[in-house]
Design a protein around this motif. Structure first.
Motif, short mmCIF file in Angstrom:
data_model
loop_
_atom_site.label_atom_id
_atom_site.label_comp_id
_atom_site.label_asym_id
_atom_site.label_seq_id
_atom_site.Cartn_x
_atom_site.Cartn_y
_atom_site.Cartn_z
N GLU A 93 13.91 -12.05 32.64
CA GLU A 93 14.94 -12.19 33.68
C GLU A 93 14.30 -12.50 35.03
O GLU A 93 14.87 -13.25 35.84
CB GLU A 93 15.79 -10.94 33.76
CG GLU A 93 16.66 -10.75 32.53
CD GLU A 93 17.47 -9.48 32.60
OE1 GLU A 93 17.62 -8.94 33.71
OE2 GLU A 93 17.94 -9.03 31.55
N ARG A 97 15.37 -15.68 37.26
CA ARG A 97 15.73 -15.67 38.68
C ARG A 97 14.90 -16.71 39.43
O ARG A 97 15.40 -17.39 40.33
CB ARG A 97 15.53 -14.28 39.29
CG ARG A 97 16.60 -13.28 38.89
CD ARG A 97 16.66 -12.10 39.87
NE ARG A 97 15.38 -11.43 40.02
CZ ARG A 97 14.95 -10.45 39.22
NH1 ARG A 97 15.70 -10.06 38.20
NH2 ARG A 97 13.79 -9.89 39.43
N ALA A 101 18.68 -18.53 38.61
CA ALA A 101 19.78 -17.64 38.26
C ALA A 101 19.85 -16.46 39.24
O ALA A 101 18.82 -15.92 39.64
CB ALA A 101 19.62 -17.12 36.84
N SER A 102 21.05 -16.08 39.62
CA SER A 102 21.23 -14.94 40.53
C SER A 102 21.31 -13.65 39.73
O SER A 102 21.57 -13.65 38.51
CB SER A 102 22.49 -15.09 41.36
OG SER A 102 23.64 -14.89 40.57
N TYR A 103 21.11 -12.53 40.41
CA TYR A 103 21.23 -11.21 39.79
C TYR A 103 22.62 -11.05 39.17
O TYR A 103 22.78 -10.58 38.04
CB TYR A 103 20.96 -10.14 40.85
CG TYR A 103 21.12 -8.71 40.39
CD1 TYR A 103 20.52 -8.24 39.23
CD2 TYR A 103 21.85 -7.80 41.16
CE1 TYR A 103 20.65 -6.92 38.82
CE2 TYR A 103 21.98 -6.48 40.76
CZ TYR A 103 21.38 -6.05 39.60
OH TYR A 103 21.52 -4.74 39.21
N GLU A 104 23.66 -11.45 39.89
CA GLU A 104 25.03 -11.31 39.40
C GLU A 104 25.27 -12.21 38.19
O GLU A 104 25.95 -11.81 37.24
CB GLU A 104 26.03 -11.62 40.52
CG GLU A 104 25.98 -10.60 41.66
CD GLU A 104 27.05 -10.85 42.72
OE1 GLU A 104 28.24 -10.81 42.36
OE2 GLU A 104 26.69 -11.09 43.88
N GLU A 105 24.75 -13.41 38.20
CA GLU A 105 24.92 -14.32 37.06
C GLU A 105 24.26 -13.75 35.80
O GLU A 105 24.83 -13.80 34.71
CB GLU A 105 24.32 -15.69 37.38
CG GLU A 105 25.13 -16.51 38.37
CD GLU A 105 24.40 -17.74 38.87
OE1 GLU A 105 25.06 -18.62 39.43
OE2 GLU A 105 23.16 -17.81 38.71
N ILE A 106 23.08 -13.20 35.97
CA ILE A 106 22.38 -12.61 34.83
C ILE A 106 23.18 -11.42 34.29
O ILE A 106 23.35 -11.26 33.07
CB ILE A 106 20.96 -12.17 35.25
CG1 ILE A 106 20.09 -13.40 35.51
CG2 ILE A 106 20.33 -11.28 34.18
CD1 ILE A 106 18.76 -13.08 36.14
N ARG A 108 26.46 -10.81 34.57
CA ARG A 108 27.73 -11.23 33.98
C ARG A 108 27.53 -11.93 32.64
O ARG A 108 28.44 -11.99 31.81
CB ARG A 108 28.49 -12.13 34.94
CG ARG A 108 28.96 -11.41 36.21
CD ARG A 108 29.93 -12.25 37.04
NE ARG A 108 30.24 -11.59 38.31
CZ ARG A 108 31.10 -10.59 38.44
NH1 ARG A 108 31.73 -10.12 37.38
NH2 ARG A 108 31.33 -10.05 39.63
N ALA A 109 26.33 -12.44 32.41
CA ALA A 109 26.02 -13.09 31.14
C ALA A 109 25.56 -12.11 30.07
O ALA A 109 25.19 -12.51 28.96
CB ALA A 109 24.95 -14.17 31.35
N ILE A 227 30.03 -5.68 40.74
CA ILE A 227 29.59 -5.80 39.35
C ILE A 227 29.37 -4.43 38.74
O ILE A 227 28.85 -4.33 37.61
CB ILE A 227 28.30 -6.65 39.24
CG1 ILE A 227 27.16 -6.02 40.05
CG2 ILE A 227 28.56 -8.07 39.67
CD1 ILE A 227 25.82 -6.69 39.81
#
Length: 426
Positions: A93, A97, A101-106, A108-109, A227
């Motif tokens: 991860e 990043r 990729a953002s922390y929130e995107e990671i 939510r995935a 989140i």
């Protein structure tokens, strides 16, 4: 040596940073005492002051007299916010990043905390312990004598309990006092996807009461964020904690401002942690409640954040500021509290004295402990001895560990106490 000596041990040939909020040798912020002496009796500080103020010759005052080798003694360091017990790691991860990729995107995935939840659920108690000990040992080598450990990577009663049992075992296997925090409201487990209220129902009805009944938690935390959990859901957790007699703290205002700091202050909480998006209303509420702001520069660094905590507002309203590693596998894989002193000064513009207070006096307050964090009569003899010429060096140096000795409850536990400040053996 007379057996009737009033103290168990006496340290001389050193300077002391008492960190008691007073300034003995000028307004330096460290509570400095030059040519100092520290007497210890039954695990507590019996005397701290100038050597010239000792009530007799050193050899008549203590069963054991130790030389500090010309170094500086501070309170033992306190790491007041960690997630150090977990399974697996999230290096991939970190790579994601860096690839955009953002922390929130990671999160939510299905990555982020949930990937660590899967690894932690799959690990036995002994496996979790074996994975944690090297991280803990790195902190202990830098003078840490008290450590907070959160759960929050189980998200079910069985694994949350297992994590907290591991945390308790750390304090039995290593010379460190461990304070445990239940962080069941950390994220939604897969089985409660899209049902946050249902998960909070189970947490409040089953998991938190079970943890409290087993005596495994010293405090209760939650992640109040877009989140994470809403203010209303966090309030329910706090109300349950209050009924169970447990103090609260909160991951608050890290990514947005939901008013979590005001909520934790309403409950007389120990701390609000992260607080990059904290506003003045929240600062005022924290000041009124005596709630500590715990600053976490490791996460700020790892997430490449740009929003700074409101340091000037916190200073203006007299809110104590603690510093911690936030050791966790995803956003702050940090095992150096000394590095956090440097980052706290460089990123957040703390002074070196504020940074050191943040891992001693204010960190103790963030854990609800009033028996440590300063060097003063009656306080617990948790101490660290450093091969430095001034306390500012602890925040100045990057990658250097000048710790010569650590004292836990009056007991010396480091092998390097014989070296003097010049590096020469006696």
């Amino acid at each position: 040596m007379p057996t009737s000596a009033p103290w168990d041990s006496l340290w001389i040939d050193l300077s002391v940073a008492t960190m008691d909020g007073a300034a003995t040798d000028g307004a330096d912020g460290y509570g400095s005492i030059a040519d100092a002496a520290v007497g210890i009796k039954d695990g507590c500080i019996a005397f701290v002051g100038r050597r010239a103020e000792l009530p007799g010759a050193p050899e008549t005052l203590a069963a054991e007299v130790r030389s500090g080798g010309g170094g500086w003694m501070t309170p033992g360091l306190i790491d007041c916010h960690t997630h150090i017990v977990y399974g697996g790691n999230r290096a991939r991860e970190f790579e994601a990043r860096l690839n955009g990729a953002s922390y929130e995107e990671i999160a939510r995935a299905g990555g982020g905390i949930l990937s660590t939840v899967a690894a932690t659920r799959a690990a036995s108690e002994d496996e979790l312990l074996a994975a944690t000990l090297p991280r803990l040992d790195s902190l202990l080598a830098e003078g840490v004598t008290t450590l907070e450990v959160k759960s929050g990577y189980g998200l079910d009663t069985e694994t949350e309990t297992r994590m907290l049992c591991v945390a308790r075992r750390l304090g039995q296997m290593r010379p460190v006092e461990v304070r445990t925090t239940f962080l069941g409201a950390h994220a939604l487990p897969p089985e409660f996807r899209n049902d946050a209220d249902g998960y909070i129902d189970r947490l409040c009805a089953e998991t938190l009461p079970a943890v409290a009944e087993a005596g495994l938690a010293d405090a209760v935390d939650a992640f109040c964020e877009g989140i994470g959990f809403s203010v209303a859901q966090t309030r329910r957790v706090f109300e349950t904690a209050r009924r169970l007699g447990l103090p609260v703290k909160l991951h608050a205002e890290q990514l947005s401002n939901l008013g979590g700091a005001r909520l934790v202050a309403e409950f007389g909480g120990l701390s609000a942690d992260h607080v990059e998006h904290l506003d003045e209303e929240g600062v005022v509420a924290m000041a009124g409640a005596g709630t500590v702001a715990v600053l976490l520069p490791g996460a700020f660094y790892a997430l490449r954040e740009t929003k700074l905590p409101p340091i000037e507002l916190l200073r203006r309203h007299g809110v104590p500021m603690a510093l911690s590693t936030d050791n966790n596998p995803g956003t702050s894989p940090v095992t150096s509290l000394l590095l956090m002193l440097s980052m706290g000064c460089t990123f957040f513009r703390l002074t070196p004295a504020e940074a050191l207070a943040g891992v001693t006096r204010h960190a103790a307050k963030a854990l609800g402990l009033d028996d440590r964090g300063v060097i003063g009569p009656g306080k617990r003899a948790d101490l660290a001895l450093w091969r430095i010429a001034h306390p500012a060096e602890l925040a100045y140096a990057i990658g250097l560990n000048p710790c010569m000795a650590v004292v836990n409850g009056g007991v010396v536990r480091a092998p390097r106490i014989a070296a003097d400040i010049s590096g020469e053996a006696p």
